[in-house]
Design a protein around this motif. Structure first.
Motif, PDB file in Angstrom:
ATOM      1  N   LYS A   1       0.818  -1.221   0.000  1.00  0.00           N
ATOM      2  CA  LYS A   1       0.000   0.000   0.000  1.00  0.00           C
ATOM      3  C   LYS A   1       0.851   1.269   0.000  1.00  0.00           C
ATOM      4  O   LYS A   1       0.382   2.333  -0.381  1.00  0.00           O
ATOM      5  CB  LYS A   1      -0.950  -0.001   1.187  1.00  0.00           C
ATOM      6  CG  LYS A   1      -2.054  -1.026   1.052  1.00  0.00           C
ATOM      7  CD  LYS A   1      -3.061  -0.899   2.173  1.00  0.00           C
ATOM      8  CE  LYS A   1      -4.287  -1.725   1.921  1.00  0.00           C
ATOM      9  NZ  LYS A   1      -4.080  -3.152   2.164  1.00  0.00           N
ATOM     10  N   THR A   2       2.099   1.145   0.438  1.00  0.00           N
ATOM     11  CA  THR A   2       3.033   2.278   0.409  1.00  0.00           C
ATOM     12  C   THR A   2       4.435   1.753   0.143  1.00  0.00           C
ATOM     13  O   THR A   2       4.729   0.584   0.385  1.00  0.00           O
ATOM     14  CB  THR A   2       2.983   3.097   1.723  1.00  0.00           C
ATOM     15  OG1 THR A   2       3.727   4.292   1.550  1.00  0.00           O
ATOM     16  CG2 THR A   2       3.516   2.325   2.903  1.00  0.00           C
ATOM     17  N   ASN A   3       5.279   2.630  -0.380  1.00  0.00           N
ATOM     18  CA  ASN A   3       6.603   2.201  -0.795  1.00  0.00           C
ATOM     19  C   ASN A   3       7.618   3.342  -0.617  1.00  0.00           C
ATOM     20  O   ASN A   3       8.266   3.746  -1.579  1.00  0.00           O
ATOM     21  CB  ASN A   3       6.525   1.760  -2.262  1.00  0.00           C
ATOM     22  CG  ASN A   3       7.759   1.035  -2.711  1.00  0.00           C
ATOM     23  OD1 ASN A   3       8.527   0.557  -1.903  1.00  0.00           O
ATOM     24  ND2 ASN A   3       7.965   0.971  -4.009  1.00  0.00           N
ATOM     25  N   PRO A   4       7.766   3.871   0.614  1.00  0.00           N
ATOM     26  CA  PRO A   4       8.674   5.008   0.821  1.00  0.00           C
ATOM     27  C   PRO A   4      10.139   4.590   0.645  1.00  0.00           C
ATOM     28  O   PRO A   4      10.612   3.666   1.291  1.00  0.00           O
ATOM     29  CB  PRO A   4       8.386   5.428   2.256  1.00  0.00           C
ATOM     30  CG  PRO A   4       7.892   4.189   2.912  1.00  0.00           C
ATOM     31  CD  PRO A   4       7.165   3.413   1.856  1.00  0.00           C
ATOM     32  N   GLU A   5      10.826   5.296  -0.220  1.00  0.00           N
ATOM     33  CA  GLU A   5      12.184   4.912  -0.615  1.00  0.00           C
ATOM     34  C   GLU A   5      13.150   4.781   0.567  1.00  0.00           C
ATOM     35  O   GLU A   5      13.879   3.805   0.672  1.00  0.00           O
ATOM     36  CB  GLU A   5      12.729   5.921  -1.628  1.00  0.00           C
ATOM     37  CG  GLU A   5      14.079   5.521  -2.188  1.00  0.00           C
ATOM     38  CD  GLU A   5      14.568   6.484  -3.250  1.00  0.00           C
ATOM     39  OE1 GLU A   5      15.691   6.280  -3.706  1.00  0.00           O
ATOM     40  OE2 GLU A   5      13.846   7.432  -3.599  1.00  0.00           O
ATOM     41  N   LYS A   6      13.139   5.752   1.458  1.00  0.00           N
ATOM     42  CA  LYS A   6      14.087   5.731   2.585  1.00  0.00           C
ATOM     43  C   LYS A   6      13.846   4.523   3.501  1.00  0.00           C
ATOM     44  O   LYS A   6      14.793   3.863   3.935  1.00  0.00           O
ATOM     45  CB  LYS A   6      14.002   7.038   3.380  1.00  0.00           C
ATOM     46  CG  LYS A   6      15.120   7.201   4.369  1.00  0.00           C
ATOM     47  CD  LYS A   6      15.176   8.601   4.940  1.00  0.00           C
ATOM     48  CE  LYS A   6      16.368   8.774   5.854  1.00  0.00           C
ATOM     49  NZ  LYS A   6      16.465  10.108   6.403  1.00  0.00           N
ATOM     50  N   ILE A   7      12.578   4.231   3.781  1.00  0.00           N
ATOM     51  CA  ILE A   7      12.232   3.089   4.643  1.00  0.00           C
ATOM     52  C   ILE A   7      12.568   1.775   3.935  1.00  0.00           C
ATOM     53  O   ILE A   7      13.149   0.864   4.531  1.00  0.00           O
ATOM     54  CB  ILE A   7      10.732   3.124   5.030  1.00  0.00           C
ATOM     55  CG1 ILE A   7      10.399   4.390   5.816  1.00  0.00           C
ATOM     56  CG2 ILE A   7      10.336   1.855   5.790  1.00  0.00           C
ATOM     57  CD1 ILE A   7      10.875   4.436   7.232  1.00  0.00           C
ATOM     58  N   VAL A   8      12.186   1.669   2.666  1.00  0.00           N
ATOM     59  CA  VAL A   8      12.454   0.447   1.895  1.00  0.00           C
ATOM     60  C   VAL A   8      13.955   0.178   1.824  1.00  0.00           C
ATOM     61  O   VAL A   8      14.403  -0.952   2.028  1.00  0.00           O
ATOM     62  CB  VAL A   8      11.821   0.534   0.487  1.00  0.00           C
ATOM     63  CG1 VAL A   8      12.334  -0.580  -0.417  1.00  0.00           C
ATOM     64  CG2 VAL A   8      10.301   0.483   0.579  1.00  0.00           C
ATOM     65  N   ASN A   9      14.737   1.209   1.564  1.00  0.00           N
ATOM     66  CA  ASN A   9      16.195   1.048   1.510  1.00  0.00           C
ATOM     67  C   ASN A   9      16.756   0.607   2.860  1.00  0.00           C
ATOM     68  O   ASN A   9      17.672  -0.211   2.916  1.00  0.00           O
ATOM     69  CB  ASN A   9      16.869   2.338   1.040  1.00  0.00           C
ATOM     70  CG  ASN A   9      16.646   2.601  -0.428  1.00  0.00           C
ATOM     71  OD1 ASN A   9      16.332   1.701  -1.203  1.00  0.00           O
ATOM     72  ND2 ASN A   9      16.788   3.846  -0.836  1.00  0.00           N
ATOM     73  N   SER A  10      16.209   1.133   3.936  1.00  0.00           N
ATOM     74  CA  SER A  10      16.635   0.745   5.271  1.00  0.00           C
ATOM     75  C   SER A  10      16.320  -0.730   5.529  1.00  0.00           C
ATOM     76  O   SER A  10      17.164  -1.475   6.039  1.00  0.00           O
ATOM     77  CB  SER A  10      15.955   1.623   6.322  1.00  0.00           C
ATOM     78  OG  SER A  10      16.325   1.209   7.616  1.00  0.00           O
ATOM     79  N   ILE A  11      15.112  -1.160   5.170  1.00  0.00           N
ATOM     80  CA  ILE A  11      14.718  -2.562   5.343  1.00  0.00           C
ATOM     81  C   ILE A  11      15.661  -3.473   4.556  1.00  0.00           C
ATOM     82  O   ILE A  11      16.135  -4.487   5.056  1.00  0.00           O
ATOM     83  CB  ILE A  11      13.255  -2.782   4.924  1.00  0.00           C
ATOM     84  CG1 ILE A  11      12.320  -2.094   5.919  1.00  0.00           C
ATOM     85  CG2 ILE A  11      12.932  -4.278   4.821  1.00  0.00           C
ATOM     86  CD1 ILE A  11      10.860  -2.046   5.481  1.00  0.00           C
ATOM     87  N   LYS A  12      15.940  -3.093   3.310  1.00  0.00           N
ATOM     88  CA  LYS A  12      16.833  -3.890   2.468  1.00  0.00           C
ATOM     89  C   LYS A  12      18.219  -3.999   3.097  1.00  0.00           C
ATOM     90  O   LYS A  12      18.833  -5.063   3.094  1.00  0.00           O
ATOM     91  CB  LYS A  12      16.941  -3.279   1.069  1.00  0.00           C
ATOM     92  CG  LYS A  12      15.706  -3.485   0.234  1.00  0.00           C
ATOM     93  CD  LYS A  12      15.876  -2.827  -1.138  1.00  0.00           C
ATOM     94  CE  LYS A  12      14.676  -3.066  -2.010  1.00  0.00           C
ATOM     95  NZ  LYS A  12      14.841  -2.424  -3.340  1.00  0.00           N
ATOM     96  N   LYS A  13      18.713  -2.899   3.641  1.00  0.00           N
ATOM     97  CA  LYS A  13      20.028  -2.881   4.268  1.00  0.00           C
ATOM     98  C   LYS A  13      20.036  -3.780   5.512  1.00  0.00           C
ATOM     99  O   LYS A  13      20.931  -4.614   5.682  1.00  0.00           O
ATOM    100  CB  LYS A  13      20.418  -1.449   4.634  1.00  0.00           C
ATOM    101  CG  LYS A  13      21.800  -1.342   5.286  1.00  0.00           C
ATOM    102  CD  LYS A  13      22.200   0.111   5.479  1.00  0.00           C
ATOM    103  CE  LYS A  13      21.619   0.649   6.758  1.00  0.00           C
ATOM    104  NZ  LYS A  13      22.081   1.991   7.084  1.00  0.00           N
ATOM    105  N   ILE A  14      19.044  -3.606   6.368  1.00  0.00           N
ATOM    106  CA  ILE A  14      18.975  -4.362   7.628  1.00  0.00           C
ATOM    107  C   ILE A  14      18.846  -5.860   7.364  1.00  0.00           C
ATOM    108  O   ILE A  14      19.504  -6.672   8.004  1.00  0.00           O
ATOM    109  CB  ILE A  14      17.797  -3.854   8.492  1.00  0.00           C
ATOM    110  CG1 ILE A  14      18.108  -2.431   8.984  1.00  0.00           C
ATOM    111  CG2 ILE A  14      17.535  -4.789   9.665  1.00  0.00           C
ATOM    112  CD1 ILE A  14      16.887  -1.664   9.464  1.00  0.00           C
ATOM    113  N   LEU A  15      18.005  -6.219   6.407  1.00  0.00           N
ATOM    114  CA  LEU A  15      17.746  -7.635   6.127  1.00  0.00           C
ATOM    115  C   LEU A  15      18.700  -8.204   5.066  1.00  0.00           C
ATOM    116  O   LEU A  15      18.591  -9.386   4.729  1.00  0.00           O
ATOM    117  CB  LEU A  15      16.292  -7.831   5.677  1.00  0.00           C
ATOM    118  CG  LEU A  15      15.224  -7.501   6.707  1.00  0.00           C
ATOM    119  CD1 LEU A  15      13.839  -7.740   6.133  1.00  0.00           C
ATOM    120  CD2 LEU A  15      15.411  -8.301   7.992  1.00  0.00           C
TER     121      LEU A  15
END
Length: 66
Positions: free
Chosen positions: A49-63
């Motif tokens: 439903k949402t795809n905020p770039e900064k949050i998505v990039n953080s998730i990708k980095k963490i995981l």
């Protein structure tokens, strides 16, 4: 049952692989970005439903997702 988007499925699988919870991920994203991030916000990402770039990039980095 809520339908997950492809990125949501990847997140869930990765959390199982590293034996961590969604709550852990929420906390890590808050620490990494300094932004507000909670369970309902994560749910919106998991379902596409949402795809905020900064949050998505953080998730990708963490995981460690490509």
């Amino acid at each position: 049952m809520v339908e997950l988007c492809e990125f949501g499925k990847i997140i869930k699988i990765r959390l199982v692989e590293i034996n961590q919870t969604q709550s852990w991920l929420e906390e890590q994203v808050r620490k990494d970005t300094g932004l507000y991030f909670d369970r309902s916000y994560l749910h919106k990402i998991l379902t596409g439903k949402t795809n905020p770039e900064k949050i998505v990039n953080s998730i990708k980095k963490i995981l460690e997702i490509q």
